[in-house]
Design an enzyme around this catalytic site. Sequence first.
Site, short mmCIF file in Angstrom:
data_model
loop_
_atom_site.label_atom_id
_atom_site.label_comp_id
_atom_site.label_asym_id
_atom_site.label_seq_id
_atom_site.Cartn_x
_atom_site.Cartn_y
_atom_site.Cartn_z
N GLU A 95 43.89 37.85 38.24
CA GLU A 95 43.83 36.55 37.61
C GLU A 95 43.90 35.41 38.63
O GLU A 95 43.18 34.44 38.54
CB GLU A 95 44.98 36.42 36.60
N ASP A 96 44.82 35.53 39.59
CA ASP A 96 45.11 34.39 40.45
C ASP A 96 44.52 34.46 41.85
O ASP A 96 44.61 33.50 42.61
CB ASP A 96 46.64 34.24 40.62
#
Length: 743
Positions: A95-96
Amino acid sequence: MSIVETYTLTEEEEKKLILREYRSLLRALKLRLKKGDKRLVRRAFEIAADAHKHMRRKSGEPYILHPLAVAKIVVEEIGLGVTSVICALLHDTVEDTEVTLKEIESEFGITSSKIVEGLTKISYVVESKDTTQQAENFKKILLTLADDPRVILIKIADRLHNMRTLDSMGRDKQLKIASETSFLYAPLASRLGLYEIKSELEDLTMKYTENDVFEEITQKLQDTKRERTRYINEFIKPIKEELEQNNFSFEIVGRPKSIHSIWNKIKTKHVTFEEVYDLFAIRIILKTQTEKEDCWKVFSIITNHYQHSIERLRDWISAPKSNGYEALHTTVMGPSGKWVEVQIRTERMNEIAEKGLAAHWKYKDGNAGQESKLDDWLKHIRELLQKPESNAMDFIQDLKRDIFNEEIYVYTPEGDMRLLPIGATALDFAFDIHSELGKSCIGAKVNYKLVSISYELKNADQIEIISSKKQKPTEDWLKFVVTAKAKSRIKYYLKEEKRIKAQDGKEALYRKLEHLKVTTSTTQLQELAAYFKYPSPLDLYYAIAIGAFDVKDLSKLVVHGDKLIAPIEEVKKESHKEVIHEDLSKSMPAKGYELILFGESSDKIQYKLANCCQPIPGDDVFGFVTSGEGLKIHRTSCPNAATLLANYGHRVVKAKWAKNKEISFLTGVKINGLDDVGIIQKITNVVSGELKMNMRSMSIDSNDGLFEGTIMVFVNHKEELNELCFRLEKLQGIHKVIRLDME
Ligand code: MN
């Protein structure tokens, strides 16, 4: 926005800290490491550390400490293994950071990449404020649960660490995360059997949402600790001695209840802290192979010393909860007249109680029965989620009630046990067995007694469903089911029925269009629906089928080639029907007054009684101005009323009956009961003998000792019908008498 504390570690110190945490994770995992595992865990750690290397948490510390902490919770507090640790380490990378699912798959295999994908999806959807969106999120989270339960277990660990470190977040973030935790994660943890984590999540939620109460109770618990310990020791002493004399290998602890549960007691029981602060549970954990036998022996030892409350004995050993929880709970009268709860478990049961789901897998081989019950639950969730449902919010409400509630145990006639939520009815049970059985359920025998479909089931009831092919689900049914399965099936049948009904309307419309020699193309149908202000062609068909729209109204439109189009000058070119409509409304009292109906002989206003609900004098009714057949009278409880009132309010007129003894109306009742000798005789005695009613017909069907019948009679007023129902219901053997609704 956030409170950033002065963060003073040097780069060197940070590196040491990270390494220390990593080593401590490896130590926790040690017993589970197989050949080659260590290398994989190390690889996952390196990838995560590298991916997050420039990121910091709100507190200022290096980000990698978070995945490390989550991985440690996953091992130590949930009891999962190597794969889950790898996924926990990687849970925020996709996600990051730049890390992709492909890379994870090639390094660690498809299972790990699927789990990380699930985790990524969840964090992606939870970023929303409105409730519908939240409900959608909830649904997605449950879907991942059904895919691989490890996803949700790691997510719970992630949430637990975030809650433990919530201090550094801004106030609005704190509230949002805390409320989400109490709405979703705490109940989920409880449902998955993670009781320790559930309590901690609840306490942490309180810390942020009701801080003053939280602090107050914490302080008071601290202040009363010595007193409590003294009492616990006094209570334990004789039990401990006797257990030792009997050579039990055991551990015995006394623990206060959680802050959250104390607060709950204060709120719901309206008591003060002083009245509940000494609430605690004594837990006896046995090391034994003969589990059931020894637990009961311990129970017997306890009751040698203290009087137990018979109502508060819970045997979750013979019948474990569906999340797998097993234990024997009893409440006894301790010294100075205090009730004390005692929980008796074995080591295995204790591990299941603390680590829930994961512990089950560990004991899978040893105890196949348990595992399958948990599997059943997951299967149940999966089934529910497969049913398409347009309104996510409704669905979530139903589902939440269904899967998080306390349960009752009931039995099939063959003695198979089924678990249902509290409040479940005979109808829920029928749907639980099979959708088809639910759909055709007309009643049940509970412990050999005849009951209606709305009967609320109690623990240990044995239920036999009575069904009939003629049965059809109605809107009413939704009021007395609580399980999501029953609700969604009933809604589906009702929708389906509307669709089937609409078919007649569709045919009528097609005939008319063919007669006018115009096309029945989709565009044409959509235009027609839009012109007459229906949301879709289906709604138009339905309106035709129930008589709310007359196909003759199509003559308002102009045939142009093979199409029907709106007339160019729509102005004042009222159709013949509209004029009649005008006249009719003129002959009626002005709006706000009631139309008085006199029965068929009346020459004042012409009306017809609607076939769908067959009103009789005395019923609450309304008039509906149809375009083809003048005024129609419906009962306000008519199944079509809601549609008519909601969509054609302007065509509705108030109506009321005037008493008229000379005219009688045909109506009917439906009866069911036990097929007893002479029952028909008794019924005819009431109808023709006692009430002197004019009976038109009677039909009785009997089946399996039960009968169902209809009686058609002529009445002057509803009161007569009520009297009939009342008298019939009083007859022995008759179970239920209801007015016949539909034609
Ligand atoms: Mn995270």
